[in-house]
Design a protein around this motif. Structure first.
Motif, PDB file in Angstrom:
ATOM      1  N   CYS A 230       0.838  -1.203   0.000  1.00 39.23           N
ATOM      2  CA  CYS A 230       0.000   0.000   0.000  1.00 39.23           C
ATOM      3  C   CYS A 230       0.868   1.247   0.000  1.00 39.23           C
ATOM      4  N   ILE A 231       0.759   2.045  -1.065  1.00 37.98           N
ATOM      5  CA  ILE A 231       1.494   3.301  -1.169  1.00 37.98           C
ATOM      6  C   ILE A 231       0.603   4.400  -0.604  1.00 37.98           C
ATOM      7  N   LEU A 232       1.036   5.009   0.484  1.00 45.25           N
ATOM      8  CA  LEU A 232       0.211   5.971   1.201  1.00 45.25           C
ATOM      9  C   LEU A 232       0.234   7.351   0.560  1.00 45.25           C
ATOM     10  N   GLU A 233       1.307   7.649  -0.141  1.00 42.27           N
ATOM     11  CA  GLU A 233       1.453   8.981  -0.711  1.00 42.27           C
ATOM     12  C   GLU A 233       2.444   8.920  -1.861  1.00 42.27           C
ATOM     13  N   ILE A 234       2.162   9.633  -2.943  1.00 43.94           N
ATOM     14  CA  ILE A 234       3.100   9.692  -4.059  1.00 43.94           C
ATOM     15  C   ILE A 234       2.899  11.015  -4.793  1.00 43.94           C
ATOM     16  N   GLN A 235       4.024  11.650  -5.155  1.00 37.77           N
ATOM     17  CA  GLN A 235       3.969  12.926  -5.857  1.00 37.77           C
ATOM     18  C   GLN A 235       5.162  13.020  -6.801  1.00 37.77           C
ATOM     19  N   GLY A 236       5.017  13.855  -7.816  1.00 42.42           N
ATOM     20  CA  GLY A 236       6.103  14.074  -8.763  1.00 42.42           C
ATOM     21  C   GLY A 236       5.610  14.057 -10.195  1.00 42.42           C
ATOM     22  N   ASP A 237       6.538  14.094 -11.130  1.00 43.29           N
ATOM     23  CA  ASP A 237       6.166  14.000 -12.537  1.00 43.29           C
ATOM     24  C   ASP A 237       5.946  12.534 -12.907  1.00 43.29           C
ATOM     25  N   SER A 238       5.266  12.307 -14.009  1.00 41.39           N
ATOM     26  CA  SER A 238       4.879  10.943 -14.407  1.00 41.39           C
ATOM     27  C   SER A 238       6.068  10.009 -14.532  1.00 41.39           C
ATOM     28  N   GLU A 239       7.139  10.497 -15.106  1.00 42.66           N
ATOM     29  CA  GLU A 239       8.305   9.643 -15.329  1.00 42.66           C
ATOM     30  C   GLU A 239       8.890   9.137 -14.014  1.00 42.66           C
ATOM     31  N   HIS A 240       8.977  10.010 -13.033  1.00 44.83           N
ATOM     32  CA  HIS A 240       9.538   9.588 -11.752  1.00 44.83           C
ATOM     33  C   HIS A 240       8.553   8.751 -10.946  1.00 44.83           C
ATOM     34  N   ILE A 241       7.264   9.025 -11.062  1.00 50.16           N
ATOM     35  CA  ILE A 241       6.264   8.187 -10.396  1.00 50.16           C
ATOM     36  C   ILE A 241       6.347   6.759 -10.935  1.00 50.16           C
ATOM     37  N   GLU A 242       6.429   6.622 -12.240  1.00 47.99           N
ATOM     38  CA  GLU A 242       6.549   5.292 -12.848  1.00 47.99           C
ATOM     39  C   GLU A 242       7.792   4.577 -12.337  1.00 47.99           C
ATOM     40  N   SER A 243       8.912   5.277 -12.262  1.00 49.11           N
ATOM     41  CA  SER A 243      10.155   4.666 -11.792  1.00 49.11           C
ATOM     42  C   SER A 243      10.060   4.240 -10.335  1.00 49.11           C
ATOM     43  N   SER A 266      -5.513  16.346 -11.066  1.00 46.84           N
ATOM     44  CA  SER A 266      -4.067  16.543 -11.023  1.00 46.84           C
ATOM     45  C   SER A 266      -3.384  15.642 -12.032  1.00 46.84           C
ATOM     46  N   GLU A 267      -2.165  15.986 -12.373  1.00 45.77           N
ATOM     47  CA  GLU A 267      -1.383  15.155 -13.295  1.00 45.77           C
ATOM     48  C   GLU A 267      -1.046  13.811 -12.666  1.00 45.77           C
ATOM     49  N   VAL A 268      -0.835  13.812 -11.353  1.00 43.76           N
ATOM     50  CA  VAL A 268      -0.523  12.559 -10.663  1.00 43.76           C
ATOM     51  C   VAL A 268      -1.699  11.595 -10.769  1.00 43.76           C
ATOM     52  N   LEU A 269      -2.906  12.097 -10.511  1.00 38.12           N
ATOM     53  CA  LEU A 269      -4.083  11.240 -10.606  1.00 38.12           C
ATOM     54  C   LEU A 269      -4.248  10.692 -12.027  1.00 38.12           C
ATOM     55  N   SER A 270      -3.982  11.524 -13.027  1.00 38.86           N
ATOM     56  CA  SER A 270      -4.083  11.065 -14.418  1.00 38.86           C
ATOM     57  C   SER A 270      -3.060   9.977 -14.706  1.00 38.86           C
ATOM     58  N   CYS A 271      -1.863  10.148 -14.174  1.00 37.23           N
ATOM     59  CA  CYS A 271      -0.810   9.137 -14.362  1.00 37.23           C
ATOM     60  C   CYS A 271      -1.218   7.821 -13.717  1.00 37.23           C
ATOM     61  N   LEU A 272      -1.688   7.865 -12.475  1.00 37.27           N
ATOM     62  CA  LEU A 272      -2.093   6.645 -11.769  1.00 37.27           C
ATOM     63  C   LEU A 272      -3.263   5.971 -12.464  1.00 37.27           C
ATOM     64  N   ASN A 273      -4.193   6.764 -12.966  1.00 37.61           N
ATOM     65  CA  ASN A 273      -5.348   6.212 -13.670  1.00 37.61           C
ATOM     66  C   ASN A 273      -4.919   5.461 -14.923  1.00 37.61           C
ATOM     67  N   ARG A 274      -3.901   5.982 -15.599  1.00 35.71           N
ATOM     68  CA  ARG A 274      -3.388   5.327 -16.821  1.00 35.71           C
ATOM     69  C   ARG A 274      -2.715   3.997 -16.498  1.00 35.71           C
ATOM     70  N   LEU A 275      -2.069   3.903 -15.334  1.00 33.96           N
ATOM     71  CA  LEU A 275      -1.331   2.697 -14.968  1.00 33.96           C
ATOM     72  C   LEU A 275      -2.193   1.643 -14.278  1.00 33.96           C
ATOM     73  N   ALA A 276      -3.356   2.045 -13.766  1.00 38.02           N
ATOM     74  CA  ALA A 276      -4.134   1.167 -12.889  1.00 38.02           C
ATOM     75  C   ALA A 276      -4.976   0.161 -13.656  1.00 38.02           C
ATOM     76  N   SER A 277      -5.124  -1.013 -13.061  1.00 37.93           N
ATOM     77  CA  SER A 277      -6.027  -2.034 -13.601  1.00 37.93           C
ATOM     78  C   SER A 277      -7.413  -1.917 -12.980  1.00 37.93           C
ATOM     79  N   ASN A 278      -7.498  -1.173 -11.848  1.00 37.05           N
ATOM     80  CA  ASN A 278      -8.801  -0.997 -11.190  1.00 37.05           C
ATOM     81  C   ASN A 278      -8.757   0.256 -10.328  1.00 37.05           C
ATOM     82  N   LEU A 279      -9.917   0.851 -10.124  1.00 37.62           N
ATOM     83  CA  LEU A 279     -10.037   2.056  -9.314  1.00 37.62           C
ATOM     84  C   LEU A 279     -11.291   1.981  -8.470  1.00 37.62           C
ATOM     85  N   SER A 280     -11.168   2.355  -7.202  1.00 38.47           N
ATOM     86  CA  SER A 280     -12.334   2.512  -6.338  1.00 38.47           C
ATOM     87  C   SER A 280     -12.215   3.855  -5.624  1.00 38.47           C
TER      88      SER A 280
END
Length: 357
Positions: A230-243, A266-280
């Motif tokens: 469980c990742i409690l918090e994440i911030q940054g640009d898409s490239e670094h979030i992916e890494s 936010s850009e972070v939410l958009s990045c996570l949405n692109r990578l996710a297999s599911n969202l709640s």
């Protein structure tokens, strides 16, 4: 409740602090000595370092001059966005709600909760926040509020979507605090954090803060050491979030992780949405309006603008009317609304697990 009990409910003092730490360890049945100081140093400093103000955040119940219960009122400043405006709210974070086993089922918990609400009103809090049994605390005014996104990310899908993960990822140090603070401020809704807060978080034994940066961009993530899924918090640009996510899953041999993020644009939410297999989307624990008049004054311009568009006159609203409308804004009645009810945009307030008590 037996009203003949010789009881008091008051702020903890330095002379009572050591006893309090023993009592809450016993009440929560922690086998590890001094568990709260070791795992929650941001609200329970070590005895020799605790200030009178930090100690006084704990309100203690005494029976015959013995500590038998506790409720903590831990002050927080919540920065939230509403209708394009920034609003700062004073929050009484409720934690360490307990009573020793031999003193339960005597009405003492109800007594403490009612006294705690009075204390928060007298001390000028706008709202209060807690985690706990909804049906229990709803009787005293707390209810579901805010929204949190939970993204499920699978490793087998992540490797197909992410190319370059060769970033210099390291455990954060004091030198990284300016970067961490700058990125954290990108959240629209957040609890205020000072440099001291960041230093305490870096020293906490139960969480890990990883970060990476180069000349052009940066990122960080926080997770519980005992639950790296469980990742409690994440911030940054898409490239670094992916890494950060890829390296984390590789290092911990994880097939799937959950990433928490506030429900906000936010850009972070958009990045996570692109990578996710599911969202709640879930509520963000429970909130109680402590001072309707004070909160109304802070939000009135944004409320009036929305009501004017619906031709609703709120100029002569009484306290109960104001409270009901404020509860709509904090989405207390999201599933109970009827046709013809006033419709106001909710505050999507959020608090990171790092700041919870």
């Amino acid at each position: 409740m037996n009203n003949n009990l010789d009881k008091s409910f008051e702020k903890c003092t330095p002379k009572d602090y050591e006893e309090l730490l023993l009592v809450i360890n016993e009440a929560f049945m922690k086998e590890e000595d001094n568990w709260f100081v070791k795992h929650l140093p941001h609200i329970f400093p070590e005895v020799e370092h605790a200030t009178s103000r930090e100690i006084a955040n704990n309100r203690i119940l005494k029976i015959d001059n013995k500590i038998v219960g506790c409720i903590g009122i831990y002050p927080l400043e919540l920065e939230t966005a509403y209708q394009g405006s920034k609003v700062n709210l004073t929050v009484g974070g409720i934690g360490t709600v307990c009573i020793l086993k031999d003193y339960r089922n005597k009405g003492l918990m109800s007594f403490m909760l009612k006294e705690t609400i009075k204390m928060m009103y007298d001390e000028g809090y706008d709202i209060s926040w807690l985690i706990g049994d909804r049906l229990r605390y709803k009787n005293y005014g707390w209810d579901y509020s805010g929204r949190t996104c939970k993204f499920e990310i699978e490793y087998r899908q992540l490797v197909k979507l992410v190319d370059d993960t060769e970033k210099d990822i390291h455990l954060a140090t004091i030198q990284d605090i300016p970067m961490l603070s700058s990125l954290y401020d990108n959240y629209e809704n957040r609890a205020s954090r000072s440099t001291d807060n960041w230093e305490i978080n870096l020293e906490r034994s139960n969480i890990a803060i990883k970060c990476c940066n180069d000349d052009s961009s940066k990122g960080y993530m926080i997770y519980e050491k005992e639950n790296p899924k469980c990742i409690l918090e994440i911030q940054g640009d898409s490239e670094h979030i992916e890494s950060l996510l890829m390296k984390h899953m590789l290092d911990n041999e994880l097939k799937q992780i959950t990433v928490l993020h506030p429900y906000e644009n936010s850009e972070v939410l958009s990045c996570l949405n692109r990578l996710a297999s599911n969202l709640s989307i879930n509520h963000c624990d429970q909130m109680n309006i402590i001072n309707p008049e004070k909160l109304w004054d802070k939000l009135y311009p944004m409320i009036k603008e929305q009501c004017d568009k619906q031709n609703i006159d709120i100029a002569n609203y009484e306290e109960n009317d104001k409270r009901q409308l404020l509860e709509k804004i904090f989405a207390f009645d999201f599933f109970d609304r009827k046709d013809g009810d006033i419709r106001l945009e909710p505050i999507n307030w959020w608090m990171s697990c790092i700041d919870k008590v």
